[in-house]
Design an enzyme around this catalytic site. Sequence first.
Site, short mmCIF file in Angstrom:
data_model
loop_
_atom_site.label_atom_id
_atom_site.label_comp_id
_atom_site.label_asym_id
_atom_site.label_seq_id
_atom_site.Cartn_x
_atom_site.Cartn_y
_atom_site.Cartn_z
N GLU A 12 0.82 -1.21 0.00
CA GLU A 12 0.00 0.00 0.00
C GLU A 12 0.85 1.26 0.00
O GLU A 12 0.56 2.23 -0.71
CB GLU A 12 -0.95 0.00 1.21
CG GLU A 12 -2.13 -0.93 1.08
CD GLU A 12 -3.13 -0.49 0.01
OE1 GLU A 12 -3.06 0.68 -0.44
OE2 GLU A 12 -3.96 -1.31 -0.40
N GLU A 34 2.29 1.58 -3.51
CA GLU A 34 1.29 1.97 -4.50
C GLU A 34 0.91 3.44 -4.37
O GLU A 34 0.75 4.14 -5.38
CB GLU A 34 0.05 1.09 -4.36
CG GLU A 34 0.24 -0.34 -4.84
CD GLU A 34 -1.01 -1.17 -4.68
OE1 GLU A 34 -1.00 -2.34 -5.12
OE2 GLU A 34 -2.01 -0.68 -4.12
N GLU A 35 0.73 3.93 -3.15
CA GLU A 35 0.23 5.28 -2.95
C GLU A 35 1.31 6.35 -3.07
O GLU A 35 1.04 7.47 -3.49
CB GLU A 35 -0.46 5.39 -1.59
CG GLU A 35 -1.74 4.56 -1.50
CD GLU A 35 -2.53 4.84 -0.23
OE1 GLU A 35 -2.10 5.69 0.57
OE2 GLU A 35 -3.58 4.19 -0.03
#
Length: 295
Positions: free
Chosen positions: A168, A171-172
Amino acid sequence: MSVSAAPAQPLGDRLCENGFECVKILPATNDAHGGVIVDLKEAMDSDVFATLLRSSLLHWKQLGKDGVWIKLPIELVHLVEAAVKEGFWYHHAEPSYLMLVYWIPKTGCTIPPNASHRVAVGAIVLNDKKEVLVVQEKRGGFHGIGVWKIPTGVVDVGEEIFEAAIREVKEETGIDTEFVEILAFRHIHNSFFGKSDLSFVCMLRPLSFDIKMQELEIEAAQWMPFDEFAVQPFNQMHEPFKYIIELYLAKVEKVYNGFSPRPVSSYFVEELNYLYLNSHDLDKSSKPALAIHRS
Protein backbone atom coordinates in the site's frame (compact mmCIF):
# COMPACT_ATOMS: atom_id res chain seq x y z
CA MET A 1 -31.92 -65.29 -13.39
CA SER A 2 -32.28 -63.99 -9.90
CA VAL A 3 -30.31 -61.04 -8.59
CA SER A 4 -29.53 -60.89 -4.90
CA ALA A 5 -30.37 -57.62 -3.13
CA ALA A 6 -27.42 -55.34 -2.46
CA PRO A 7 -27.04 -51.94 -0.85
CA ALA A 8 -26.91 -48.93 -3.12
CA GLN A 9 -23.45 -48.13 -4.41
CA PRO A 10 -22.33 -45.05 -6.29
CA LEU A 11 -20.77 -45.84 -9.66
CA GLY A 12 -19.19 -42.74 -11.11
CA ASP A 13 -22.11 -40.35 -11.31
CA ARG A 14 -24.74 -43.12 -11.25
CA LEU A 15 -26.46 -44.77 -8.30
CA CYS A 16 -27.34 -48.41 -8.90
CA GLU A 17 -30.19 -49.93 -6.86
CA ASN A 18 -30.41 -53.70 -6.32
CA GLY A 19 -27.83 -54.30 -8.98
CA PHE A 20 -29.93 -53.38 -12.00
CA GLU A 21 -31.69 -50.01 -11.72
CA CYS A 22 -29.39 -47.01 -12.19
CA VAL A 23 -30.31 -43.42 -11.39
CA LYS A 24 -27.97 -40.66 -12.41
CA ILE A 25 -26.82 -38.30 -9.64
CA LEU A 26 -24.65 -35.22 -9.46
CA PRO A 27 -20.90 -35.87 -9.17
CA ALA A 28 -19.68 -34.90 -5.71
CA THR A 29 -16.72 -35.27 -3.36
CA ASN A 30 -16.78 -35.69 0.39
CA ASP A 31 -15.68 -32.75 2.51
CA ALA A 32 -13.90 -33.05 5.86
CA HIS A 33 -17.04 -32.41 7.93
CA GLY A 34 -19.53 -35.07 6.87
CA GLY A 35 -20.88 -33.25 3.86
CA VAL A 36 -20.43 -33.23 0.09
CA ILE A 37 -19.23 -30.68 -2.45
CA VAL A 38 -20.69 -30.46 -5.95
CA ASP A 39 -18.36 -28.55 -8.26
CA LEU A 40 -20.26 -28.11 -11.52
CA LYS A 41 -18.30 -27.18 -14.62
CA GLU A 42 -20.21 -28.47 -17.67
CA ALA A 43 -23.30 -26.90 -19.21
CA MET A 44 -26.61 -28.35 -17.99
CA ASP A 45 -30.31 -27.79 -18.63
CA SER A 46 -32.29 -26.46 -15.64
CA ASP A 47 -34.88 -29.26 -15.73
CA VAL A 48 -32.19 -31.95 -15.94
CA PHE A 49 -30.32 -30.32 -13.07
CA ALA A 50 -33.46 -30.20 -10.90
CA THR A 51 -34.10 -33.93 -11.47
CA LEU A 52 -30.50 -34.84 -10.68
CA LEU A 53 -30.51 -32.65 -7.60
CA ARG A 54 -33.60 -34.31 -6.14
CA SER A 55 -32.14 -37.78 -6.71
CA SER A 56 -28.81 -36.71 -5.27
CA LEU A 57 -30.33 -35.20 -2.13
CA LEU A 58 -32.22 -38.43 -1.47
CA HIS A 59 -29.03 -40.43 -1.91
CA TRP A 60 -26.95 -38.15 0.35
CA LYS A 61 -29.66 -38.25 2.99
CA GLN A 62 -29.58 -42.07 2.95
CA LEU A 63 -25.81 -41.91 3.40
CA GLY A 64 -26.22 -39.70 6.47
CA LYS A 65 -24.55 -36.67 4.94
CA ASP A 66 -24.97 -33.25 6.53
CA GLY A 67 -24.13 -30.18 4.48
CA VAL A 68 -24.32 -30.02 0.69
CA TRP A 69 -22.30 -27.37 -1.14
CA ILE A 70 -22.93 -26.53 -4.80
CA LYS A 71 -20.34 -24.39 -6.54
CA LEU A 72 -21.90 -22.79 -9.61
CA PRO A 73 -19.62 -21.00 -12.06
CA ILE A 74 -21.06 -17.78 -13.37
CA GLU A 75 -21.78 -19.50 -16.72
CA LEU A 76 -24.30 -21.78 -14.94
CA VAL A 77 -26.16 -19.07 -13.05
CA HIS A 78 -29.40 -20.20 -14.69
CA LEU A 79 -29.37 -23.21 -12.32
CA VAL A 80 -29.74 -21.07 -9.20
CA GLU A 81 -33.55 -20.99 -9.29
CA ALA A 82 -33.83 -24.79 -9.40
CA ALA A 83 -31.46 -25.15 -6.44
CA VAL A 84 -33.29 -22.52 -4.38
CA LYS A 85 -36.61 -24.28 -5.01
CA GLU A 86 -35.09 -27.43 -3.47
CA GLY A 87 -34.16 -25.51 -0.32
CA PHE A 88 -30.64 -24.28 -1.06
CA TRP A 89 -29.56 -20.80 0.01
CA TYR A 90 -26.74 -18.42 -0.85
CA HIS A 91 -23.56 -18.81 1.16
CA HIS A 92 -21.10 -16.55 -0.65
CA ALA A 93 -20.13 -15.28 -4.08
CA GLU A 94 -16.88 -14.49 -5.86
CA PRO A 95 -16.33 -12.90 -9.28
CA SER A 96 -16.28 -16.29 -11.02
CA TYR A 97 -18.75 -18.41 -9.02
CA LEU A 98 -21.66 -18.56 -6.58
CA MET A 99 -21.74 -20.99 -3.65
CA LEU A 100 -25.07 -22.48 -2.56
CA VAL A 101 -25.58 -24.63 0.51
CA TYR A 102 -28.17 -27.01 1.99
CA TRP A 103 -28.46 -28.64 5.41
CA ILE A 104 -29.92 -32.16 5.40
CA PRO A 105 -30.39 -33.17 9.09
CA LYS A 106 -33.35 -31.98 11.14
CA THR A 107 -30.93 -30.86 13.87
CA GLY A 108 -29.54 -27.35 14.08
CA CYS A 109 -27.40 -26.27 11.14
CA THR A 110 -23.66 -26.10 11.89
CA ILE A 111 -22.51 -24.78 8.50
CA PRO A 112 -20.10 -21.91 9.18
CA PRO A 113 -21.26 -18.52 7.94
CA ASN A 114 -19.54 -16.65 5.17
CA ALA A 115 -16.45 -14.64 6.06
CA SER A 116 -17.50 -11.91 8.47
CA HIS A 117 -14.46 -9.62 8.37
CA ARG A 118 -12.40 -7.51 6.05
CA VAL A 119 -8.75 -6.81 6.98
CA ALA A 120 -7.15 -3.41 6.49
CA VAL A 121 -3.77 -1.83 7.24
CA GLY A 122 -2.49 1.63 8.05
CA ALA A 123 1.23 2.37 7.72
CA ILE A 124 3.29 4.73 9.85
CA VAL A 125 6.49 5.40 7.90
CA LEU A 126 9.07 7.57 9.69
CA ASN A 127 12.40 8.84 8.39
CA ASP A 128 15.50 9.93 10.32
CA LYS A 129 14.31 13.56 10.28
CA LYS A 130 11.28 12.62 12.41
CA GLU A 131 9.03 13.14 9.42
CA VAL A 132 6.05 10.92 8.70
CA LEU A 133 4.88 9.89 5.24
CA VAL A 134 1.35 11.26 4.71
CA VAL A 135 -1.20 11.49 1.92
CA GLN A 136 -4.44 13.23 0.98
CA GLU A 137 -7.02 11.08 -0.81
CA LYS A 138 -9.03 11.81 -3.96
CA ARG A 139 -12.06 9.80 -2.85
CA GLY A 140 -13.74 8.42 0.25
CA GLY A 141 -14.50 9.99 3.61
CA PHE A 142 -11.18 11.85 3.81
CA HIS A 143 -11.53 13.55 0.44
CA GLY A 144 -11.97 17.31 0.48
CA ILE A 145 -11.52 17.90 4.22
CA GLY A 146 -7.83 18.81 4.12
CA VAL A 147 -6.63 16.00 6.36
CA TRP A 148 -3.16 14.52 5.96
CA LYS A 149 -3.30 10.83 6.87
CA ILE A 150 -1.05 7.78 6.85
CA PRO A 151 -1.32 5.41 3.83
CA THR A 152 -4.07 2.83 4.30
CA GLY A 153 -5.65 -0.01 2.33
CA VAL A 154 -7.28 -3.42 2.31
CA VAL A 155 -5.36 -6.70 2.52
CA ASP A 156 -5.73 -8.77 -0.66
CA VAL A 157 -6.78 -12.43 -0.65
CA GLY A 158 -3.79 -14.62 0.28
CA GLU A 159 -1.69 -11.62 1.27
CA GLU A 160 0.09 -11.28 4.62
CA ILE A 161 -0.52 -8.20 6.75
CA PHE A 162 3.09 -7.05 6.49
CA GLU A 163 3.05 -7.57 2.71
CA ALA A 164 -0.11 -5.47 2.41
CA ALA A 165 1.40 -2.60 4.40
CA ILE A 166 4.52 -2.56 2.22
CA ARG A 167 2.44 -2.76 -0.98
CA GLU A 168 0.00 0.00 0.00
CA VAL A 169 2.81 2.43 0.81
CA LYS A 170 4.51 1.61 -2.49
CA GLU A 171 1.29 1.97 -4.50
CA GLU A 172 0.23 5.28 -2.95
CA THR A 173 3.58 7.03 -2.61
CA GLY A 174 6.22 5.08 -4.54
CA ILE A 175 8.26 4.68 -1.34
CA ASP A 176 9.99 1.34 -0.72
CA THR A 177 9.80 0.20 2.90
CA GLU A 178 10.81 -2.48 5.34
CA PHE A 179 8.20 -3.80 7.76
CA VAL A 180 9.02 -3.28 11.44
CA GLU A 181 5.99 -4.34 13.48
CA ILE A 182 2.28 -4.11 14.18
CA LEU A 183 1.70 -1.45 16.82
CA ALA A 184 -2.02 -2.02 17.42
CA PHE A 185 -5.24 -3.16 15.78
CA ARG A 186 -8.83 -1.97 15.84
CA HIS A 187 -12.05 -3.99 15.57
CA ILE A 188 -14.95 -2.18 13.85
CA HIS A 189 -18.44 -3.56 13.16
CA ASN A 190 -21.07 -2.77 10.49
CA SER A 191 -18.40 -1.22 8.31
CA PHE A 192 -18.71 -2.62 4.79
CA PHE A 193 -22.04 -4.14 3.66
CA GLY A 194 -22.69 -5.16 7.27
CA LYS A 195 -19.28 -6.80 7.68
CA SER A 196 -16.72 -6.10 10.39
CA ASP A 197 -13.23 -4.68 9.92
CA LEU A 198 -9.92 -5.56 11.53
CA SER A 199 -7.57 -2.63 10.96
CA PHE A 200 -3.87 -3.07 11.78
CA VAL A 201 -1.65 -0.06 12.51
CA CYS A 202 1.83 -0.95 11.25
CA MET A 203 5.23 0.70 11.53
CA LEU A 204 7.56 0.60 8.55
CA ARG A 205 11.09 1.83 7.87
CA PRO A 206 11.68 3.72 4.60
CA LEU A 207 14.22 2.34 2.13
CA SER A 208 13.73 5.14 -0.39
CA PHE A 209 12.66 8.76 0.03
CA ASP A 210 11.63 10.26 -3.32
CA ILE A 211 7.85 10.33 -3.51
CA LYS A 212 6.15 9.19 -6.73
CA MET A 213 2.49 9.73 -6.00
CA GLN A 214 -0.26 7.46 -7.33
CA GLU A 215 -2.57 9.76 -9.29
CA LEU A 216 -5.63 7.50 -9.38
CA GLU A 217 -6.47 7.62 -5.65
CA ILE A 218 -4.00 10.08 -4.11
CA GLU A 219 -4.34 13.85 -4.38
CA ALA A 220 -1.09 14.76 -2.57
CA ALA A 221 1.74 13.08 -0.67
CA GLN A 222 4.64 14.41 1.36
CA TRP A 223 7.07 13.92 4.24
CA MET A 224 5.59 15.96 7.09
CA PRO A 225 7.23 16.81 10.44
CA PHE A 226 5.53 14.56 12.95
CA ASP A 227 4.70 17.44 15.29
CA GLU A 228 2.84 19.14 12.43
CA PHE A 229 1.00 15.91 11.63
CA ALA A 230 0.05 15.41 15.27
CA VAL A 231 -1.51 18.82 15.84
CA GLN A 232 -3.99 18.56 12.97
CA PRO A 233 -7.44 19.32 14.48
CA PHE A 234 -8.85 16.12 12.97
CA ASN A 235 -6.28 14.00 14.81
CA GLN A 236 -7.03 15.74 18.08
CA MET A 237 -10.78 15.23 17.70
CA HIS A 238 -10.78 11.49 16.91
CA GLU A 239 -9.49 8.96 19.43
CA PRO A 240 -8.06 6.38 16.98
CA PHE A 241 -5.76 9.03 15.51
CA LYS A 242 -4.80 10.35 18.93
CA TYR A 243 -3.67 6.83 19.83
CA ILE A 244 -1.54 6.63 16.67
CA ILE A 245 0.28 9.72 17.88
CA GLU A 246 0.73 8.23 21.34
CA LEU A 247 2.08 5.01 19.85
CA TYR A 248 4.66 6.95 17.89
CA LEU A 249 5.80 8.85 20.99
CA ALA A 250 6.03 5.61 22.96
CA LYS A 251 8.17 4.06 20.23
CA VAL A 252 10.50 7.06 20.19
CA GLU A 253 10.93 6.78 23.96
CA LYS A 254 11.49 3.01 23.59
CA VAL A 255 8.81 2.09 26.11
CA TYR A 256 6.55 0.20 23.71
CA ASN A 257 7.10 -2.93 21.64
CA GLY A 258 4.65 -4.11 19.02
CA PHE A 259 4.22 -7.40 17.17
CA SER A 260 6.46 -8.60 14.36
CA PRO A 261 5.86 -11.55 12.00
CA ARG A 262 7.63 -14.81 12.72
CA PRO A 263 7.36 -17.57 10.07
CA VAL A 264 5.83 -20.80 11.34
CA SER A 265 4.80 -24.11 9.82
CA SER A 266 1.65 -25.98 10.76
CA TYR A 267 0.24 -29.48 10.41
CA PHE A 268 -3.08 -27.99 9.28
CA VAL A 269 -1.73 -25.42 6.78
CA GLU A 270 0.54 -26.52 3.94
CA GLU A 271 1.99 -23.10 3.17
CA LEU A 272 4.32 -21.21 5.46
CA ASN A 273 2.39 -18.67 7.54
CA TYR A 274 3.17 -16.04 10.14
CA LEU A 275 2.58 -15.63 13.84
CA TYR A 276 2.66 -12.02 15.01
CA LEU A 277 4.24 -11.64 18.43
CA ASN A 278 6.32 -9.39 20.65
CA SER A 279 9.72 -10.67 19.55
CA HIS A 280 11.62 -8.23 21.74
CA ASP A 281 10.17 -9.42 25.04
CA LEU A 282 9.82 -13.04 23.92
CA ASP A 283 13.48 -13.36 23.02
CA LYS A 284 14.49 -11.93 26.40
CA SER A 285 12.23 -14.24 28.39
CA SER A 286 12.34 -17.48 26.41
CA LYS A 287 16.07 -18.15 26.17
CA PRO A 288 16.52 -19.26 29.82
CA ALA A 289 13.43 -21.44 29.57
CA LEU A 290 14.68 -23.05 26.37
CA ALA A 291 18.04 -23.71 27.98
CA ILE A 292 16.35 -25.43 30.90
CA HIS A 293 14.18 -27.46 28.54
CA ARG A 294 17.20 -28.66 26.52
CA SER A 295 19.06 -29.70 29.64
